[in-house]
Design a protein around this motif. Structure first.
Motif: not given
Ligand code: NAD
Length: 369
Positions: A210-224
Motif C-alpha cells: 500500500l506504499g509503506g516504508g520509512a522513505m515514503m512515510d518519513m523520508g519524504v520530509y528529509a527530502v523536502n
C-alpha cells in the motif's frame, strides 16, 4: 528564558518580512478572505489515525474552512463522526459514491488521507468532481503518478496542495530565509534525519503493497527539507536500505541517503521506522542553524550558532496549514505547497530506491511520464 532566547515578539520583529508574510496566527497574517464570512467546506477522505486524531480536531480551530463531509468505507464510524461534528447525512460518502459530491455545494475541498497507493486514484476522483484537492504526503507512489494528479487538477481547474504542513510553519520559514538571505553565509552541508518506532509491524506502513516504508512515510520530509533549505534540486542520490526487523517488514525499515546539489552541497539523510530521530542541521560558511525536532506536531525548536533560540508560535500546525490553504483558494493566490512540491520529492524518492537496489549513485532526472 535566557537573554539569547528570541521571544515571540522579537522573533516576529527579527524575522524577515518576506519569510513571514501570511504565516503567523490567523489574525495577524494580513491575509483575509475577500468575503470575511466565506468558508470553504472540506470532506476528509479516509478516517484513520491522522484524520481522526489530528485533522478533524484541527478543523474546529479554523476560520475559513469547515469540516462538512466525510468519505469512509467503514459505516460503523459514521454515527460518532456525525455526533461529534454535526455532519449532515447528505455529506457522507463511501469510496464508490464519492464522485457524486460533484453536485454537492457543501463540499469545496476533498482532503485525501488514505494509504499512499490510494492517493492518485482518489485525488483524481476529487478533481473530476470539480473539488479542490488537499493530498497527504507522499503525494503518490512515484513521480509518474504525481504528474497524473497534477494533470487532473489542471484539466478540472481545481487547486492542489500537498500536506507538507512544515512549509507553513514559522520556524521552518525562518530557517529557509537564513539560506535564501545567506545570513550565515553559503550553505556547505545539510543533515536531515527523521523517524519513529513503528511498533505494529502488521500496519500497512511496514509493507510495500500500500506504499509503506520509512522513505515514503518519513523520508519524504528529509527530502523536502533538504530541498527547501538549500533552495536547489538534487542532481544525484546514493541510498542504502537497512533493517532492524527484516522478517517483519516487506518495505524499507531504515534508509540512508545522500543527496548531491548543483552548488556542491551534500545532504546526508536518514529515515527510520525502527527508532526515534528528528533533526535538521545546516552548516554554513559562517555558522550553523538547526531545528530539533524539525517535523513533529509540537515542540518545534530552532537554534543557531550565535545562540538564538527560535520558539514555536503556531499552536496547531494543521489548523494553520488548512487555514492558509483555504485563504490561498479564497483569495485566488498560488498554493504555498503545490503539487510540484510532492512531485519533485517523488522524483528523488524514485532515484533513491533505484540506488538502493543497484548500490550505485543515481543521477536524478525527470522520470518517464
Ligand atoms: P491510517 O492507517 O491510520 O488510516 C488510513 C485510512 O484509510 C483508514 O481510515 C482506513 O480505513 C482507510 N483505508 C481505506 N482503504 C484501505 C486499505 N485498503 N487498507 C488500509 N486502509 C484503508 O493511516 P494514517 O496515519 O491516517 O495515514 C493516512 C495518510 O496520511 C498517509 O498518506 C500518511 O502518510 C498521511 N499522514 C500525514 C501526516 C502529516 O503529518 N502530514 C501524519 C500522518 C499521516
Amino acid at each position: 528564558m535566557s537573554d539569547f532566547t528570541v521571544t515571540r515578539r522579537n522573533f516576529i520583529k527579527t524575522a524577515s518580512a518576506s519569510a513571514f508574510a501570511g504565516t503567523l496566527g490567523f489574525s495577524i497574517t494580513g491575509l483575509t478572505a475577500k468575503s470575511a464570512d466565506k468558508k470553504l467546506g472540506i470532506a476528509l477522505v479516509g478516517l484513520g489515525n491522522y484524520s481522526t486524531r489530528v485533522l478533524a480536531p484541527a478543523l474546529q480551530q479554523t476560520e475559513h474552512i469547515k469540516l462538512t463531509g466525510i468519505v469512509t468505507g467503514t459505516p460503523a464510524k459514521i454515527p460518532e463522526w456525525q455526533e461529534q461534528y454535526g455532519i449532515k447525512d447528505k455529506n457522507i460518502y463511501n469510496y464508490e459514491t464519492m464522485h457524486e459530491a460533484a453536485d454537492n455545494p457543501d463540499i469545496d475541498v476533498f482532503y485525501i488521507v488514505l494509504p499512499n497507493n490510494m492517493h492518485k486514484p482518489y485525488s483524481i476522483i476529487a478533481a473530476e468532481a470539480g473539488k479542490h484537492v488537499f493530498c497527504e504526503k507522499p503525494m503518490a507512489l512515484d513521480e509518474a503518478e504525481c504528474h497524473d494528479i497534477i494533470a487532473a487538477c489542471e484539466k478540472n481547474n481545481v487547486r492542489l496542495s500537498i500536506g507538507y504542513r512544515m512549509q507553513h510553519e514559522p520556524i521552518t520559514q525562518q530557517i529557509i530565509a537564513f539560506g535564501r538571505e545567506k545570513t550565515y553565509g553559503d550553505i556547505l552541508h545539510v543533515r536531515a534525519a527523521d523517524g519513529f518506532f513503528l511498533g505494529n509491524t502488521n500496519h500497512w506502513k511496514a509493507h510495500s503493497e500500500l506504499g509503506g516504508g520509512a522513505m515514503m512515510d518519513m523520508g519524504v520530509y528529509a527530502v523536502n527539507a533538504s530541498r527547501y533549505v538549500t533552495g536547489e534540486e538534487p542532481i544525484a542520490v546514493t541510498a542504502k536500505i537497512d533493517h532492524a526487523r527484516p522478517d517483519e517488514f516487506t518495505a524499507d525499515e531504515i534508509m540512508f541517503f545522500d543527496l548531491e546539489f548543483p552548488s556542491g552541497i551534500v545532504s546526508n539523510c536518514m529515515t527510520s521506522l525502527a527508532h526515534r530521530v528528528n533533526e535538521l542541521h545546516v552548516t554554513a560558511r559562517n555558522g550553523w542553524y538547526e531545528m530539533k525536532p524539525f517535523m513533529s506536531y509540537g515542540g518545534i525548536r530552532g537554534e543557531t550558532s550565535d545562540r538564538k533560540v527560535l520558539e514555536e508560535s503556531v499552536p496547531n500546525q494543521q489548523a494553520h496549514q488548512m487555514e492558509m490553504d483555504a485563504l490561498s483558494i479564497l483569495n485566488e493566490k498560488p498554493m504555498q505547497v503545490p503539487g510540484e512540491e510532492g512531485m519533485l520529492d517523488m522524483r528523488v524518492v524514485d532515484a533513491a530506491f533505484k540506488s538502493a537496489k543497484t548500490g550505485k549513485r543515481v543521477e536524478i532526472k525527470k522520470n518517464k511520464v
